[in-house]
Enzyme design. Structure first.
Site, PDB file in Angstrom:
ATOM      1  N   GLU A 199      -7.041  -5.656   3.479  1.00 53.33           N
ATOM      2  CA  GLU A 199      -7.227  -6.858   2.659  1.00 53.33           C
ATOM      3  C   GLU A 199      -8.396  -6.699   1.684  1.00 53.33           C
ATOM      4  OE1 GLU A 199      -4.902  -8.956   2.770  1.00 53.33           O
ATOM      5  OE2 GLU A 199      -3.948  -8.279   4.630  1.00 53.33           O
ATOM      6  N   THR A 219       0.821  -1.208   0.000  1.00 51.54           N
ATOM      7  CA  THR A 219       0.000   0.000   0.000  1.00 51.54           C
ATOM      8  C   THR A 219       0.861   1.266   0.000  1.00 51.54           C
ATOM      9  OG1 THR A 219      -1.610  -1.217   1.289  1.00 51.54           O
ATOM     10  CG2 THR A 219      -1.839   1.159   1.274  1.00 51.54           C
ATOM     11  N   GLY A 276       2.598  -2.921   8.469  1.00 50.13           N
ATOM     12  CA  GLY A 276       2.872  -3.180   9.877  1.00 50.13           C
ATOM     13  C   GLY A 276       4.322  -3.570  10.070  1.00 50.13           C
TER      14      GLY A 276
END
Lengths: 661, 661
Positions: free
Chosen positions: B421, B139, B178
């Site tokens: 997702e 992303t 993350g």
């Protein structure tokens, strides 16, 4: 300035500034508001760290500093009008709350309204000079909305002319009052009054909780902060356990009820006198719903205008996400809702002021209706806005989840309104009680007036569930007054159904109370329909006041969208009551799509008209200039985890881990 | 043990332990799970500070410590089964996330699936020994779900045999991964591959971002934490800006696509190969929805059993709040939903494993259906659970707003599933695409199989909006298979309506793409109805597997409540399609009330059966022993603002304020 957002503004079909005047109540109001706001954003003393970068203790510290600062500045500027104080504070607080909020919102007003003259002379100067900083301690660990259940006791001891206050159980510990944990040195404590062996119910007492000079808790007082919450990190919501705390007889607020030196109790002349503040606060919360939603829509819609993503037509540039029908369908009905609630909020405020005038002249006749209306609308608007804020947040994709979007803050600071000042389901049931009572009065032949007068009509027509389309319907889906009528009939149908349900339960030999409890689902639904009708009606009424043709046109479309969207979302109700036919509902869905594409053109202009300054919005996604990404990057880089390139946890855990494997 | 909750447990009509076995998949599974869980809660190394009392940096620090600890302990215990690892970690993490989660969830799996043999030999030992700690950087600031829009470039330089990676714009900065901010020293970067002047689309590259020994960012790498979020405070979601970063040719993951030393590009043999992980994760999220909702229901229902408030009958003791019909109406349909989603989650997992088996044998035939199903169900269950968690929180009154309730944590950690997702609206539209395609195939005479086979039937009957009750209906509202049928026909109707809407748009000379965009509201609605049908069907199917009569009876009531509640909430759809008559819908409302009072008896037992250990629940309101208030008080007293009686802000601001006035 981001070119997409410039383009949006150039395409607007109406004069944004003029709509802002309408929202503020006139150009002079807008000018004055901006003047006040500029006092904050031009003031270097209000430069501060982003609270999201601070620890809880630092946030509280910064908030107390700001509270103290606002007091000094407001006096310096001589701002004393409540609306102007509100404007100043709102600007300074941004999306967050004020550490000393309860001192102003509850402690002082209670002193003003419930002190006898002698008490006023003693306490007002202390409270107004902040020698005494206070809060209002009502809710307990075990009791909230149900006041009769509160357990704290205040027992009069004639021998010493004192009240002895106690928290007899764990569940009786005062819990939640804002400012109680650390800030206040006094609290107005609501306790069951006992004198001469008899309980006289809840009364208010001024209880010193901390030493006025050292700020240490006083003997018998166990006081502290209740710990971190979803939001409200600026506020030290507190607990208070009272262990044989003695206060002088004069600390009971005695304007209405009294306890004489010999312990004789005199009850207040009217129960209605204490009821006004509650109605006021609930009425004001309707406006809060509008403001929180207006902010959220501003952020989501501006961001939707500058965010490009995915593709509608292959090979063409990525469209602005506001061009997706699904995005319009998420946001534009919420924008319509924000306008609807704004006008309802204005109505509630005006109505409150009007009825307060009547009350001051001894006329209480409209108070029950206002009480019922404020309870229901408080619940209706807060629930709706609460869900809507989250839809706005999620419509921004992942970035809505970043604290830099402000949407998480707006949500967590707003969501308690669904619970405080009366839990929403309980509020809906209070309104339902009024509706059922009114329905029964109408049935008994009484002529109702006011907002429930539509219940008169149910007696004239046979409103009951029946096959859809069995009755000829004359609804014009483009005519708001026709839609108001349909909402009204839906409400009437559901009130009647709930009332009949209670009757049926009674016939099954249930007690009144069980019959009521077994009808609560229907009662809440009836209240909800009633409130929905009121909102659609007030929005429609407001249009009549708007002279500017261009603005009238766009607001009419918004009102139409609000009304039609509400019907399609609850189409079962309307179909079951025989108020609409299936083809009409289908036609409405098509009309909604047309309205979406029409309103999309004005979407940015419509949020601009709320005129929420960037400093108040505090959102990288909702910036007026649309320059989102560079400011998001800048914000991230300044966040505390980036002060050092290498976090100490690397040396403490990650590096040692390798050698252990 | 709180006597109210003991009473509830004594009144249960079924054996809770046996239901737990069913949920776990057998008694041996339950025993093993409890064994694993006890390894955590008996381990003094997992004693830690409440993260809600810590600063962001401290939370991250504690989370890295725990990640490292879990790695060591799992090796020590020899726990290697993925489900068991999951159980161990879930217990250790409580309601929060793992700092190094992406290393396990994305970095390692991507290496396993996309390294060629040489790459495996190099990278796997490094990653498995945590010399290399990695994340998955896909992303970007400006692009999420739409992968083709990603802007990061990797240009092959044959002269040096290197790829040169760049973030050409602000919006191309990698954002959100993350563990990228502080934890990882490597990232798998998704970038547009350029070689010999041609772009070959997205490919994956292993990019070192920090020095493996000093952990300092490498030259050309701008990396850091993206700042505080709504939740996920344990995770250092990061940004990554690449400035002419050179990596060797061998760092492109080359199992499928390849770039030769001379720059020749070879494309992967099948696009479907990369598609499986996505389907897997979405399928797993369905189970996440069930778990988050099961936790929330456990908290809200246990608390509703011990909380007494207000009155139903005057003069009698305050009832447990679960005795209020409105409370039952809020919570019991959500409890039913939690069970429904649990079974759907199990189904998705089993189906995924079955189809993966087929795929490994070269049979891809069921993948498209699973892809469509996982997308839609991911969206359907996360949206539903997301709203439901907040209803649970608010059903706890004010205390749900305290961090001690755990409900704020559960919400903020869960809500991103609606976005990550695959953004939910986009997911719904993917499913809709499959449904419309299937519908057209059926219309063209093809015989559909699998879960969309019901679309065959729409060709045989004239399904279209028509006056309610015009068609004789043979629905038995107490028969689940009859209700499944009704849900199926609703889905069929809405799929057909959406497909026809596209046709109509095309007839108005809209392009395919615009016709699609102008039908998106209907398409999402069709997907939603399809998913709703699947959930009701799978819940009903599950009942067939349950032998124990008492459990079968209570779960049947839950399934019935789920199905009937869903119909009354969407009654317009069913009425408009002529699937139900008005009297039937009214009857359903009455039946729902009966089910509520029946299920209320087993409510606590039904949440007990989820068997969520107090340590995992971490909620004072949801404690197994029901001793809520004393633990809430204890928690509050230990919160950091109470370490000192007098906060420094008193001396800094409040005391000086007095003298300035």
């Amino acid at each position: 300035m981001n070119p997409d957002i410039v383009k949006e503004r150039n395409n607007a079909t109406f004069d944004v500034e003029k709509l802002t005047y309408i929202l503020d109540g006139g150009p002079e109001k807008t000018i004055r508001r901006r003047e006040i706001e500029s006092l904050v954003f031009n003031d270097p003393d209000f430069k501060e760290k982003d609270p999201n970068f601070l620890s809880r203790s630092e946030r509280y510290d910064q908030a107390v500093r700001k509270s103290a600062q606002m007091i000094l500045k407001l006096r310096e500027y001589g701002i004393a009008d409540p609306d102007e104080i509100q404007q100043y504070k709102t600007m300074a607080k941004g999306n967050l709350h004020e550490a000393m909020g309860l001192h102003f919102a509850m402690f002082l007003p209670t002193l003003y309204s419930q002190c006898d003259p002698q008490q006023s002379r003693k306490w007002l100067p202390l409270a107004e000079s902040f020698q005494v900083v206070g809060t209002y301690a009502q809710t307990e660990l075990g009791h909230g909305t149900h006041l009769r259940g509160l357990e704290t006791t205040a027992t009069f001891d004639p021998a010493t002319q004192e009240f002895v206050l106690n928290s007899p159980t764990i569940s009786s510990i005062k819990w939640w009052p804002g400012g109680l944990g650390k800030t206040s040195n006094h609290a107005i404590v609501l306790a069951q009054l006992y004198t001469l062996g008899k309980c006289h119910g809840l009364h208010a007492f001024i209880v010193p909780v901390r030493d006025m000079s050292t700020h240490e808790p006083l003997p018998g007082i166990v006081v502290g902060d209740i710990g971190p919450k979803f939001g409200f990190s600026e506020v030290d919501n507190g607990f208070l356990k009272l262990e044989n705390v003695r206060i002088p007889r004069e600390n009971m607020l005695m304007k209405y009820a009294k306890v004489d030196p010999d312990g004789t109790y005199m009850k207040p002349p009217s129960a209605k006198l204490t009821y006004g503040t509650m109605v006021f606060i609930r009425s004001m919360i309707v406006g809060e719903s509008a403001r929180a939603l207006a902010k959220s829509c501003t952020i989501a819609i501006r961001y939707s205008a500058v965010r490009h993503q995915s593709e509608i037509r292959q090979g063409e540039p990525e469209p602005q996400i506001i061009d997706y029908q699904t995005q319009q369908y998420k946001l534009l009905p919420l924008l319509a809702m924000a306008y609807a609630f704004t006008f309802v909020g204005q109505y509630m405020k005006q109505t409150y002021l009007r009825i307060t005038g009547d009350i001051n002249q001894g006329d209480f006749s409209e108070l029950p209706e206002l009480h019922a209306l404020s309870a229901g609308l408080k619940a209706f608007t807060t629930w709706e806005a609460n869900n809507a804020i989250e839809v706005c947040r999620m419509s921004c994709g992942g970035h809505g989840y970043s604290r830099s979007s402000a949407l998480p803050d707006i949500y967590v600071e707003f969501t308690p309104t669904c619970t405080y000042e009366g839990e929403n389901t309980v509020m809906m049931l209070q309104t339902a009680r009024y509706l059922v009572k009114s329905y029964r009065q109408a049935k008994a032949g009484q002529q109702l007036s006011g907002i429930v007068s539509y219940l008169n009509e149910t007696q004239d027509r046979r409103v009951q569930p029946q096959p859809v389309a069995a009755r000829p319907t004359v609804v014009d889906i483009n005519d708001l007054s026709s839609l108001v009528e349909v909402y009204k009939l839906r409400a009437a149908t559901l009130v009647e159904m709930a009332a009949k349900n209670i009757q049926q339960e009674l016939q099954r030999r249930k007690s009144q109370e069980d019959a009521w409890n077994n009808s609560c689902i229907d009662l809440v639904r009836a209240s909800d329909a009633h409130c929905h009708y009121v909102v659609v009606k007030l929005f429609t009424d407001k249009l009549g006041e708007i002279g500017d043709t261009a603005i009238h046109s766009v607001l009419s479309n918004l009102a139409l969208l609000y009304a039609l969207h509400g019907i399609t979302k609850n189409s079962g109700d309307f179909l079951m009551a025989g108020l609409l036919s299936v083809p009409q509902v289908l036609q409405m869905s098509l009309r909604i799509k047309e309205l979406l594409s029409q309103l999309r053109l004005n979407a940015v202009a419509l949020v601009d008209a709320f005129d929420i300054h960037d400093k108040k919005l505090n959102s990288v996604l909702g910036r007026y200039d649309g320059n989102v990404y560079e400011h998001m990057f800048e914000w991230a880089r300044s966040s505390p985890l980036n002060t050092e390139e290498v976090h100490e946890s690397f040396h403490k855990y990650l590096k040692p881990l390798r050698s252990k494997l």
